[in-house]
Design a protein around this motif. Structure first.
Motif, mmCIF file in Angstrom:
data_model
loop_
_atom_site.group_PDB
_atom_site.id
_atom_site.type_symbol
_atom_site.label_atom_id
_atom_site.label_comp_id
_atom_site.label_asym_id
_atom_site.label_seq_id
_atom_site.Cartn_x
_atom_site.Cartn_y
_atom_site.Cartn_z
ATOM 1 N N SER A 10 34.742 71.247 -14.048
ATOM 2 C CA SER A 10 35.196 69.517 -14.510
ATOM 3 C C SER A 10 35.731 69.619 -16.072
ATOM 4 C CB SER A 10 33.347 69.249 -14.435
ATOM 5 O OG SER A 10 33.184 69.389 -13.802
ATOM 6 N N ASP A 27 27.510 66.392 -7.707
ATOM 7 C CA ASP A 27 27.043 66.077 -7.960
ATOM 8 C C ASP A 27 26.901 64.458 -9.217
ATOM 9 O OD1 ASP A 27 27.233 68.821 -8.861
ATOM 10 O OD2 ASP A 27 28.537 69.252 -10.331
ATOM 11 N N ASP A 56 34.982 68.772 -7.327
ATOM 12 C CA ASP A 56 34.427 69.895 -8.469
ATOM 13 C C ASP A 56 32.533 69.439 -7.715
ATOM 14 O OD1 ASP A 56 34.025 70.380 -10.819
ATOM 15 O OD2 ASP A 56 33.958 68.806 -11.664
HETATM 16 MG MG LIG Z 1 31.101 70.194 -13.498
#
Ligand SMILES: [Mg+2]
Ligand SMILES: Nc1ncnc2c1ncn2[C@@H]1O[C@H](COP(=O)(O)OP(=O)(O)OP(=O)(O)O)[C@@H](O)[C@H]1O
Length: 151
Positions: A10, A27, A56
């Motif tokens: 990230s 996420d 990601d």
């Molecule tokens: Mg991450």
């Protein structure tokens, strides 16, 4: 993106791709049901709208990456893997240094490590980039892969 939890995906995305790409990550919906299906739909919609997309997630295995390669093929766009090849001890140390609510359970990191297979062009990637972990500036060197104390 490919890499263990704490590898720095990230952070790398924020520095290199966030200005030009839509960032998609499971996420972002920690409590949603059917997150995999939702992610595939969002990726397909963004590509259909002409956006560049970065996914990601840890994406450790070829099986987990295959739907993303297929989505790019279906949209007629090139697809690139960026592997954050950060040693497990470094990932664990970075994860440990996170705030409690951002910390990933150890079993999750070890599970991803067990499934991790480096991405290759044979999977359909037009480009594969490997990003090696840099030792932190002004700090003690992070553990090297395979290094053992006292040797
Ligand atoms: Mg991450
Ligand atoms: N190049 C780097 N050098 C030192 N620390 C870093 C580096 N990149 C990231 N970190 C730190 O390591 C931690 C994990 O980074 P990051 O959140 O980018 O990992 P991640 O791969 O996205 O993990 P996850 O899969 O759990 O989302 C963060 O605290 C971040 O500040």
């Amino acid at each position: 993106m490919v890499g263990l939890q704490g590898a720095g995906k990230s952070t790398w995305v924020a520095e290199h791709l966030a200005a030009t790409h839509a960032v998609v990550s499971k996420d972002h919906w920690p409590r949603a049901r059917r997150r995999e299906a939702r992610q595939r739909r969002v990726v397909a919609e963004l590509l259909a709208a002409g956006r560049s997309v970065v996914v990601d997630n840890t994406n450790p295995s070829a099986e987990e990456r295959a739907p993303l390669v297929a989505a790019a093929r279906a949209a007629g766009v090139p697809v690139r893997a960026v592997w954050l090849d950060t040693p497990l001890p470094t990932c664990l140390a970075r994860n440990e240094a996170r705030e409690a609510r951002a910390r990933v359970p150890l079993v999750g990191v070890l599970s991803a490590r067990a499934r991790l297979v480096p991405p290759t062009a044979a999977e359909g990637f037009d480009r594969v980039d490997v990003v090696a972990a840099q030792p932190a500036r002004g700090a003690a060197a992070e553990p090297a892969p395979g290094s053992a104390p006292g040797e």
